[in-house]
Enzyme design. Structure first.
Site, PDB file in Angstrom:
ATOM      1  N   ASP A   1      15.296  15.750  60.157  1.00 48.72           N
ATOM      2  CA  ASP A   1      14.139  16.610  59.901  1.00 48.72           C
ATOM      3  C   ASP A   1      13.606  16.468  58.479  1.00 48.72           C
ATOM      4  O   ASP A   1      14.216  15.804  57.644  1.00 48.72           O
ATOM      5  CB  ASP A   1      14.510  18.079  60.199  1.00 48.72           C
ATOM      6  CG  ASP A   1      15.854  18.497  59.594  1.00 48.72           C
ATOM      7  OD1 ASP A   1      16.378  17.772  58.733  1.00 48.72           O
ATOM      8  OD2 ASP A   1      16.373  19.555  59.985  1.00 48.72           O
TER       9      ASP A   1
ATOM     10  N   ASN B   1      21.944  30.822  62.468  1.00 53.92           N
ATOM     11  CA  ASN B   1      21.401  31.327  63.735  1.00 53.92           C
ATOM     12  C   ASN B   1      21.616  30.332  64.884  1.00 53.92           C
ATOM     13  O   ASN B   1      21.032  30.477  65.954  1.00 53.92           O
ATOM     14  CB  ASN B   1      19.907  31.647  63.589  1.00 53.92           C
ATOM     15  CG  ASN B   1      19.074  30.421  63.240  1.00 53.92           C
ATOM     16  OD1 ASN B   1      19.597  29.313  63.148  1.00 53.92           O
ATOM     17  ND2 ASN B   1      17.780  30.602  63.047  1.00 53.92           N
TER      18      ASN B   1
HETATM   19  C1  GLP Z   1      18.961  23.290  57.376  1.00 52.35           C
HETATM   20  C2  GLP Z   1      18.869  21.936  58.063  1.00 52.35           C
HETATM   21  C3  GLP Z   1      19.923  21.797  59.123  1.00 52.35           C
HETATM   22  C4  GLP Z   1      21.255  22.203  58.564  1.00 52.35           C
HETATM   23  C5  GLP Z   1      21.221  23.661  58.207  1.00 52.35           C
HETATM   24  C6  GLP Z   1      22.541  24.171  57.640  1.00 52.35           C
HETATM   25  O1  GLP Z   1      18.197  24.262  57.988  1.00 52.35           O
HETATM   26  N1  GLP Z   1      17.587  21.662  58.636  1.00 52.35           N
HETATM   27  O2  GLP Z   1      19.939  20.459  59.591  1.00 52.35           O
HETATM   28  O3  GLP Z   1      22.267  21.974  59.494  1.00 52.35           O
HETATM   29  O4  GLP Z   1      20.230  23.829  57.222  1.00 52.35           O
HETATM   30  O5  GLP Z   1      22.563  23.977  56.266  1.00 52.35           O
HETATM   31  P1  GLP Z   1      23.803  24.082  55.350  1.00 52.35           P
HETATM   32  O6  GLP Z   1      24.669  22.917  55.686  1.00 52.35           O
HETATM   33  O7  GLP Z   1      23.267  23.986  53.960  1.00 52.35           O
HETATM   34  O8  GLP Z   1      24.451  25.380  55.628  1.00 52.35           O
END
Ligand code: GLP
Length: 241
Positions: A67, A135
């Site tokens: 993404d 979530n």
């Molecule tokens: C973002 C990304 C996700 C990721 C999520 C969790 O929203 N788009 O791909 O898995 O955050 O992030 P973190 O690993 O910083 O907790």
């Protein structure tokens, strides 16, 4: 689903590295699906370390990322393309032309979605790495995204923007929209590796592993994939015991 519970984040990264290297070393032409966020950072550090000390090569590996924020590009240090260069690509021998992310600054974002899905169809991931949102989101597929979705534009939930605000100067600077691989594009990967740590992920991890398969928790669809490895620390696994 195969689960590995680790004592700490260093062990988590080491276990995830084994799964990643199994793909990369057995198939030097593999397509690896990558993710951003804080969860994969330890793994990326270990991939770099392994490349430097053991010579694992990425010379013919191709990558696709999940993404990108709409409106951000390489010039912004909060963009995912910047993150990937900074945290992984510059430390290994992957060729820049073999790395792919959705373009958050395309003139026509609908066209960009179609381009990215066509790209993914032409080079399905041998492995897809995923973090998980508090979530239950995967990529930026927020709750109630259809399971059959392909690359699309999403409006980010307030909670997701707040969770990610730590990477920005203020909440106002967090983009409101993102472009993300859809759930069908993720499920198309031959193998899926999920990494999660910390108590704030415990509920999402529980729903992913033991909850009902429902679009209200995007990660729950992974129960229907035949080759998923979940590597979590004890805090993230706490509700599954
Ligand atoms: C973002 C990304 C996700 C990721 C999520 C969790 O929203 N788009 O791909 O898995 O955050 O992030 P973190 O690993 O910083 O907790």
């Amino acid at each position: 689903m195969k689960g590995i519970v680790t004592k700490n984040t260093d062990e988590l990264a080491a276990e995830a590295l084994k799964v990643m290297l199994d793909v990369v070393q057995n198939n030097p032409n593999a397509v690896i699906g990558l993710a951003t966020g804080s969860s994969p950072v330890g793994l990326y550090k270990k991939m770099i370390e392994d490349h430097k000390t053991n010579g694992t090569t990425y010379a013919n590996i191709k990558s696709v990322n999940l993404d990108e924020y709409v409106g951000l590009g390489i010039e912004s240090d909060q963009s995912y393309v910047y993150f990937m260069n900074d945290n992984l690509f510059k430390g290994i021998d992957i060729k820049a032309e073999n790395t792919n992310l959705p373009n958050g600054k395309a003139k026509d974002m609908q066209e960009e979605c179609a381009r990215y899905t066509a790209l993914l169809n032409s080079m399905p991931q041998d492995i897809q790495l995923l973090g998980i949102g508090a979530n239950g989101h995967i990529g930026f597929n927020e709750p109630n995204t259809p399971f059959d979705s392909t690359t699309h534009i999403v409006e980010l939930e307030e909670g997701t923007r707040r969770d990610n605000a730590r990477f920005f100067a203020s909440l106002d600077e967090v983009p409101t929209h993102a472009i993300t691989m859809g759930i069908a594009n993720i499920m198309n990967a031959k193998k899926i590796l999920v990494v999660a740590n910390g108590a704030n992920k415990a509920k999402a991890v529980y729903q992913m592993i033991k909850g009902e398969v429902s679009e209200s928790c995007p990660a729950s669809i992974l129960q229907k994939h035949n080759d998923v490895v979940v590597v979590v620390d004890e805090a993230a696994y706490s509700l599954c015991k």
